[in-house]
Each structure stands twice: as C-alpha cells, then as structure tokens.
Enzyme design. Structure first.
Site, PDB file in Angstrom:
ATOM      1  N   LYS A 233       0.860  -1.198   0.000  1.00  0.00           N
ATOM      2  CA  LYS A 233       0.000   0.000   0.000  1.00  0.00           C
ATOM      3  C   LYS A 233       0.882   1.229   0.000  1.00  0.00           C
ATOM      4  O   LYS A 233       1.965   1.186   0.591  1.00  0.00           O
ATOM      5  CB  LYS A 233      -0.900   0.008   1.245  1.00  0.00           C
ATOM      6  CG  LYS A 233      -1.843  -1.160   1.358  1.00  0.00           C
ATOM      7  CD  LYS A 233      -3.107  -0.949   0.559  1.00  0.00           C
ATOM      8  CE  LYS A 233      -3.963  -2.216   0.590  1.00  0.00           C
ATOM      9  NZ  LYS A 233      -5.231  -2.103  -0.102  1.00  0.00           N
TER      10      LYS A 233
ATOM     11  N   LYS B 193       2.044  -9.237  -2.182  1.00  0.00           N
ATOM     12  CA  LYS B 193       1.386  -9.163  -3.490  1.00  0.00           C
ATOM     13  C   LYS B 193       1.078  -7.741  -3.897  1.00  0.00           C
ATOM     14  O   LYS B 193       0.923  -6.858  -3.053  1.00  0.00           O
ATOM     15  CB  LYS B 193       0.112 -10.004  -3.495  1.00  0.00           C
ATOM     16  CG  LYS B 193      -1.038  -9.421  -2.725  1.00  0.00           C
ATOM     17  CD  LYS B 193      -2.258 -10.280  -2.963  1.00  0.00           C
ATOM     18  CE  LYS B 193      -3.584  -9.577  -2.805  1.00  0.00           C
ATOM     19  NZ  LYS B 193      -3.795  -8.305  -3.433  1.00  0.00           N
TER      20      LYS B 193
ATOM     21  N   ASP C   9      -1.525  -4.986  -5.450  1.00  0.00           N
ATOM     22  CA  ASP C   9      -2.964  -4.831  -5.256  1.00  0.00           C
ATOM     23  C   ASP C   9      -3.685  -4.947  -6.602  1.00  0.00           C
ATOM     24  O   ASP C   9      -3.056  -4.945  -7.660  1.00  0.00           O
ATOM     25  CB  ASP C   9      -3.265  -3.513  -4.544  1.00  0.00           C
ATOM     26  CG  ASP C   9      -4.382  -3.692  -3.520  1.00  0.00           C
ATOM     27  OD1 ASP C   9      -5.225  -4.587  -3.711  1.00  0.00           O
ATOM     28  OD2 ASP C   9      -4.411  -2.940  -2.545  1.00  0.00           O
ATOM     29  N   GLU C  10      -5.009  -5.035  -6.527  1.00  0.00           N
ATOM     30  CA  GLU C  10      -5.768  -5.398  -7.736  1.00  0.00           C
ATOM     31  C   GLU C  10      -5.727  -4.337  -8.835  1.00  0.00           C
ATOM     32  O   GLU C  10      -5.927  -4.671 -10.005  1.00  0.00           O
ATOM     33  CB  GLU C  10      -7.215  -5.744  -7.370  1.00  0.00           C
ATOM     34  CG  GLU C  10      -8.105  -4.597  -6.897  1.00  0.00           C
ATOM     35  CD  GLU C  10      -7.838  -4.169  -5.460  1.00  0.00           C
ATOM     36  OE1 GLU C  10      -7.191  -4.924  -4.720  1.00  0.00           O
ATOM     37  OE2 GLU C  10      -8.261  -3.068  -5.085  1.00  0.00           O
TER      38      GLU C  10
ATOM     39  N   HIS D   5      -7.291 -13.155  -6.964  1.00  0.00           N
ATOM     40  CA  HIS D   5      -8.033 -12.052  -6.327  1.00  0.00           C
ATOM     41  C   HIS D   5      -9.420 -12.036  -6.970  1.00  0.00           C
ATOM     42  O   HIS D   5      -9.612 -12.579  -8.055  1.00  0.00           O
ATOM     43  CB  HIS D   5      -7.268 -10.752  -6.580  1.00  0.00           C
ATOM     44  CG  HIS D   5      -7.727  -9.602  -5.747  1.00  0.00           C
ATOM     45  ND1 HIS D   5      -8.861  -8.884  -6.034  1.00  0.00           N
ATOM     46  CD2 HIS D   5      -7.200  -9.035  -4.638  1.00  0.00           C
ATOM     47  CE1 HIS D   5      -9.010  -7.918  -5.126  1.00  0.00           C
ATOM     48  NE2 HIS D   5      -8.010  -7.991  -4.260  1.00  0.00           N
TER      49      HIS D   5
ATOM     50  N   LYS E  17     -13.034  -5.541   6.689  1.00  0.00           N
ATOM     51  CA  LYS E  17     -13.758  -4.341   6.242  1.00  0.00           C
ATOM     52  C   LYS E  17     -14.913  -4.637   5.282  1.00  0.00           C
ATOM     53  O   LYS E  17     -15.744  -3.779   5.035  1.00  0.00           O
ATOM     54  CB  LYS E  17     -12.773  -3.353   5.608  1.00  0.00           C
ATOM     55  CG  LYS E  17     -12.210  -3.760   4.241  1.00  0.00           C
ATOM     56  CD  LYS E  17     -11.208  -2.730   3.710  1.00  0.00           C
ATOM     57  CE  LYS E  17     -10.650  -3.160   2.361  1.00  0.00           C
ATOM     58  NZ  LYS E  17      -9.552  -2.312   1.871  1.00  0.00           N
TER      59      LYS E  17
HETATM   60  O1  LIG Z   1      -6.801  -6.637  -2.039  1.00  0.00           O
HETATM   61  C1  LIG Z   1      -6.976  -6.720  -0.830  1.00  0.00           C
HETATM   62  O2  LIG Z   1      -7.237  -7.795  -0.280  1.00  0.00           O
HETATM   63  C2  LIG Z   1      -6.950  -5.445  -0.058  1.00  0.00           C
HETATM   64  O3  LIG Z   1      -6.075  -4.613  -0.699  1.00  0.00           O
HETATM   65  C3  LIG Z   1      -6.697  -5.520   1.401  1.00  0.00           C
HETATM   66  O4  LIG Z   1      -6.228  -4.284   1.885  1.00  0.00           O
HETATM   67  P1  LIG Z   1      -6.405  -3.872   3.405  1.00  0.00           P
HETATM   68  O5  LIG Z   1      -5.770  -4.910   4.263  1.00  0.00           O
HETATM   69  O6  LIG Z   1      -5.704  -2.520   3.542  1.00  0.00           O
HETATM   70  O7  LIG Z   1      -7.864  -3.735   3.657  1.00  0.00           O
HETATM   71 MG   LIG Z   2      -6.841  -4.791  -2.619  1.00  0.00          MG
END
Ligand SMILES: O=C(O)[C@H](O)COP(=O)(O)O
Ligand SMILES: [Mg+2]
Length: 399
Positions: A140, A166, A168-169, A257, A297
């Site tokens: 991130k 990894k 991110d998407e 994903h 979340k």
């Molecule tokens: O792709 C994911 O699973 C998310 O990016 C998770 O991110 P987070 O842990 O900051 O919610």
């Molecule tokens: Mg993500």
C-alpha cells in the site's frame, strides 16, 4: 453421467407461481424458451431441465434444478456458466434469483486443478511442519509507488516476518510502476531479505490483462524473477486462471483475487454466491483464493464463508486443495477471530493493518506474525503483547 444440479434462491414476480418460475429457469437454460416451439424434436427432449424441488425460504423459494450433463462441454468453464448462471438472471418472471451452489459430476470436473495447492505453497515457504497460517501483505498505497519504493516496502515487510507479498488489484503495468522493473526491484530486495533471514518469501505480481496477453505477461513476470503471480478472476475470467495454471512454463503458484465479485455475491436475493465461484477457481487451477474475512472491512456471513472455504479445502474429485485467503481490513487485533472461525489452513493478509502500524511496515509485519504466534501458542493477543512491543502498539492503535 449424473446430472448437474444447481440450487437457486429466487422470488417470483407478481402472480407467477413458484413452480412455474422454477420451470422457467429450467426451460430457458436447456431446451425451452418463452413459448412453445415446433423445433423441439422428440430426441431433443432428453436434454430438458427438470425441477427437482421448490421449497419456501424466507420471502422467496429455493429450487434445485437438474441439467442433463450432456448439455455441458467438459472442460469449458465459460459454457458451464452460460447454463447454470446464464440468461436466467434477467428472466421477467422473476424479481430476483441467486445461484447458491452447483454440483458437477466427476466427468465435468475434468481439470488439472491447482498445481501447488495448500501443501505445495507451504513447501515453497517452508511451513509444512508447523502448519501455521501464512501472513501476507498487499503493498500500500495500492497505486502510486515507484518500483524502488515498492521494493523497499516489500523488503521491510519480508524482514518483519510476512511469508507472502502481493500487488494490489489495480496495479498492473502503469507508467508510474512498470511491471517488469517492479518485479526485478522487488525480487532483488527479497533476495536481500532472504540472505538476512534465511526465509523464502513469495511475491505475486499482478499479471491481470486482456485475454490474449495475460500468459505473455505472466511469463515476463517470471523472467524478471517473480516466484508467484496474481490474477483477478472476475475481471479477467476463469479461463485466465486456467490458462496461467495449465501453462507448463508457469511453474509458480497462482494467487486469485476477486475484485468486482461483490456485484454478484453481496446481495442475498440476486446474483451468484461465492461457493460456485470457489468451485470454478479450484477447477481452473487457482492455488490461493480470496474468500473473505469474518471480522474485516467487507461484509461477510461467517457461515457462508466457512462453507466456501470447505469447498476449497475438502475432497473434490482428487483436485488439490486451494489456500483460502482472508483479506480486507485485517490487523493484528483481528487475527484470533479469523483463525478461530476459519482455521489455520489460511493466508491472513493485511495491507493497512501492516503499513499503518505506528512504527512502520517492518513493525507492522512483526505484529501480525506475533498475533499468529500468540494464537498458535494458545495465548490471547493481549497476553502476548505484554512482552511483544510491536503487537502492543498495534493493539493500542486499532482497538
Ligand atoms: O486486495 C486486498 O485484499 C486489499 O487490498 C486488502 O487491503 P487492506 O488490508 O488494507 O484492507
Ligand atoms: Mg486490494
């Protein structure tokens, strides 16, 4: 060959009877249409869909529909979906309809499945003995970092204790972080982490791309040193997972994903539940699949999630089990709830819950690992935090 049996929740529209509505699904997806047709020859009728049952459920009904296996082209997942999850979603006789699950006979599960599976991934990382869950992180911010900074964050997470890193998407091959340069930089820093810690850390580069380019992109990632790849199954398709997994030269785990899945899975009355998606990812050869969290979340039904993970891990015509991934809003304070509910054959991923640690990424990764160690050793996170300062700080920040 036994039939394919699909289970749907549905609500008929207006004064349509539940039996008529279920038959409308069976007809549309097999030999019928909205009216009688003169071309439905007698020999075709063996392929008719059959409604096995209709039962009241909440404000709607659950039906089980048999589709003759002969309708399906073995090995063709897009075609499977066109039958069990096709036109039926738009039928005017229904207000809503959700595909809950689907049973395929052995002959239609004629796939190679995951190359690595849970044990294979554990062996690569070297945790086959302890059987502890793996800890992963998503770099991130999800977009914006340049390759060098991405690699630095990966290094800190690796030294802090994660097993898996990894993209991110939404990060693929943008100008601010070209994939090939990113993979080279990250793998070089993971080599440094390896020299310092002796641990192998997997890095899944996101190779999601248009259909005709995805395998080529994955091969480029491997040439640059990637030891895993990631693909977004809903946006790229099950065929993308299969193409990557079945390519003999792509001999690394495929992390799957599911961005966009909630458009189908979230609403309880309409769409496609995660369960059939999980089955198809297993058939298509994903080694790891995001299925959700009990405390993170994104909203999830714990019972549904446990069942989805069982579909990944239980017996399925000899296919290797898929590693379920719990991701989205996790932090060290949530680790116990996840492991208690989902078991330890699990990858716990945290983005914000690692990089948001008051002392930075390395401490954040250490805190996640400490929370896992606490669980494995039978302590509460709070007890373990008494002599683990990284965990203590994380628990103070995220109450
Ligand atoms: O792709 C994911 O699973 C998310 O990016 C998770 O991110 P987070 O842990 O900051 O919610
Ligand atoms: Mg993500």
């Amino acid at each position: 060959m036994p039939d394919v049996i699909a289970e749907y929740y549905y609500e008929p529209r207006g004064d349509t009877s539940p039996e008529f509505a279920a038959q409308a699904i069976a007809d549309e997806e097999t030999t019928g249409t909205w009216t009688d047709i003169s071309t439905r020859m007698e020999y075709v009728q063996r392929l008719d869909g059959v409604v096995e049952s209709v039962e009241k459920s909440g404000s709607g009904y659950i039906t089980r529909i048999h589709y003759p296996a002969e309708i399906f082209e073995a090995g063709n997942v897009p075609q499977y979906l066109s039958v069990v999850a096709g036109n039926l979603f738009g039928l005017g006789r229904l207000d809503s309809v959700r595909l809950l699950d689907v049973e395929f006979p052995k002959e239609l599960v004629s796939f190679k499945g995951p190359k690595f599976g849970i044990d294979g991934v554990r062996k690569l990382i070297g945790t086959d003995v302890s059987k502890r869950p793996h800890v992963g992180t998503i770099i991130k911010p999800k977009v914006g970092l340049n390759p060098k900074d991405t690699a630095e964050v990966a290094y800190l997470a690796a030294v802090g204790g994660v097993d898996f890193i990894k993209d991110d998407e939404t990060l693929t091959n943008q100008d601010f972080c070209p994939m090939e340069e990113r993979v080279q930089e990250v793998m070089s820093r993971l080599d440094d982490a390896m020299s310092e810690t002796g641990r192998t850390i997997l890095y899944a580069a996101n190779v999601s791309d248009r259909a005709d380019k995805i395998v080529e992109r994955a091969k480029k990632a491997l040439e640059c040193g990637a030891n895993a790849i990631m693909v977004d199954v809903i946006t790229c398709g099950f065929s993308a997972v299969q193409a990557l997994s079945e390519d003999a030269s792509i001999n690394v785990p495929v992390h799957v994903h599911r961005t966009m899945h909630a458009a189908m899975t979230r609403y309880k009355k309409h769409g496609i539940a995660m369960r059939p998606i999980a089955r198809l990812v297993r058939m298509s050869g994903g080694d790891q699949l995001h299925t959700g969290t009990v405390s993170g979340k994104m909203g999830h039904d714990p019972d549904e999630l446990t069942g989805d993970n069982m579909v990944l891990k239980g017996d399925y015509f000899g296919l290797k089990p898929v590693f379920p991934v719990a991701s989205g809003g996790l932090h060290p304070g949530k680790v116990h709830a996840e492991l208690e509910n989902l078991g330890t054959d699990l990858i716990l991923q945290a983005g914000g819950g690692i990089h948001g640690h008051p002392k930075g990424t390395m401490a954040g990764a250490a805190a996640m690992r400490q929370a896992v160690d606490a669980f494995m050793e039978g302590f509460s996170a709070e007890e373990y935090a008494e002599d683990h300062s990284e965990l203590k700080l994380a628990l103070e920040k995220w109450k």
